[in-house]
Design an enzyme around this catalytic site. Structure first.
Site, short mmCIF file in Angstrom:
data_model
loop_
_atom_site.label_atom_id
_atom_site.label_comp_id
_atom_site.label_asym_id
_atom_site.label_seq_id
_atom_site.Cartn_x
_atom_site.Cartn_y
_atom_site.Cartn_z
N SER A 169 0.96 -1.20 0.29
CA SER A 169 -0.17 -0.58 0.22
C SER A 169 0.62 0.91 0.28
CB SER A 169 -0.80 0.26 0.95
OG SER A 169 -1.56 1.06 1.39
N TYR A 214 -2.14 0.04 9.86
CA TYR A 214 -2.63 -0.81 8.73
C TYR A 214 -0.91 -0.36 8.16
CZ TYR A 214 -4.11 -1.34 4.42
OH TYR A 214 -3.81 -2.07 2.62
#
Length: 326
Positions: free
Chosen positions: A129, A154
């Site tokens: 990501s 995350y």
């Protein structure tokens, strides 16, 4: 013939990837998904409505945190390439329950690697990501930039996943490509993500929650361009690579809202709110490495992509398909 495993294959990106892989003659796809209750199961089942009719596709419900499940799967199937997309998603929710994110995104990735090494499967494409860049002030973001200061659980879990992959490459010669996605959107986007959420709320006359002053910028990447990049990577050789896949353009939040308004032909009611923990001011992908090594050529401008998304939204709403989305 190639046989692929796609973990998280019933999700937004995964389901599009399954379709693209199956579109090429001779390919077989095994989709793994645990149907995590993060959002309604019916949405994911709807995502697979096309591919489930194909004889070269199979769906196996299971959890990557179950090592025995993975061992049995790899033992009973000859696999050429693994796309590992399964993960707990979302920056803001990760702040509320970080342990769940570390368990799924770090330990789950290690479990997939364990099964691959044990059963001699040597090509892994790992979904990372752009969040790993944190509050990077240098733009555009390059794969060579330091990424040691993530600002959400995350992001930390995705960076840790990249490191776990590198260790496997170093110790076991596992060939790994870590793909850093930049804000992917398009048909089937998860319902809580900004573009889908805003579209739904504007359409229904509800005020949208917009964080900051509208000046934050994102590199929004249309799903077809992401899938092009993933498929291109799977067809070429790699040892250990980290690659950005983005549109390599930025869009301000206020402009994104304007594009949705124009596509819906409705005016947004905006509830401006303070910036949220874990959010960054700007994302912007340097895609030169992906272009050079894997012929990555994104070609969907965000205003065109938003128009396509809204068209999908309205069509599905009209047909009353997967009503849980709305």
């Amino acid at each position: 013939m190639k046989r692929f495993i796609v973990t998280g294959g019933a999700g937004f990106i995964g389901s599009h990837l399954c379709e693209a892989l199956l579109a090429e003659a001779g390919n077989e796809v095994i989709c793994i998904d645990n149907f995590d209750p993060y959002y309604d199961r019916r949405i994911k089942e709807g995502n697979l409505s096309v591919v489930r009719k194909k004889t070269n596709f199979s769906l196996i419900e299971g959890n990557i945190n179950d090592q025995d499940f993975l061992d049995d799967l790899f033992k009973n199937n000859r696999i050429d390439v693994v796309f590992h997309l399964a993960a707990k998603a979302g920056v803001r929710p990760s702040i509320q329950c970080p342990n769940e994110y570390y368990e799924a995104n770090i330990n789950g990735t290690q479990n997939v690697i364990n099964a691959m090494v044990k059963h001699n499967v040597n090509r892994l494409i790992f979904a990372s990501s752009s969040s790993v860049y944190g509050s990077n002030s240098k733009v555009p973001f390059s794969e060579s930039d330091p990424v040691e200061l993530p600002i959400s659980p995350y992001a930390a879990s995705k960076r840790a996943g990249e490191l776990v992959c590198y260790v496997a490459h170093h110790l076991y010669n596992l060939n790994v490509a870590c793909i850093r996605f930049f804000t992917v959107y398009g048909p089937r986007q998860r319902p809580e993500m900004a573009i889908h959420k805003f579209t739904n709320m504007i359409d229904n006359g509800l005020p949208i929650p917009a964080f900051g002053d509208g000046s934050t910028e994102r590199d929004y990447t249309y799903i077809d361009d992401i899938i092009q990049g993933l498929v291109n990577v799977s067809k070429k050789e790699f040892k250990y690579e980290i690659l950005n896949l983005g549109e390599s353009e930025t869009t301000k939040l206020k402009d994104l809202i304007y594009y949705i308004e124009k596509s819906l032909r409705k005016e947004a009611k905006i509830n401006w709110m303070p910036s949220q923990m874990g959010d960054v001011d700007k994302t912007y992908a340097d895609i030169s490495r992906a272009a050079e090594l894997f012929d990555y050529r994104p070609n969907t401008k965000v205003k065109d992509g938003i128009s396509k998304f809204v068209e999908w939204y309205l069509e599905n709403k009209k047909k009353n398909v997967a009503e849980a989305v709305f």
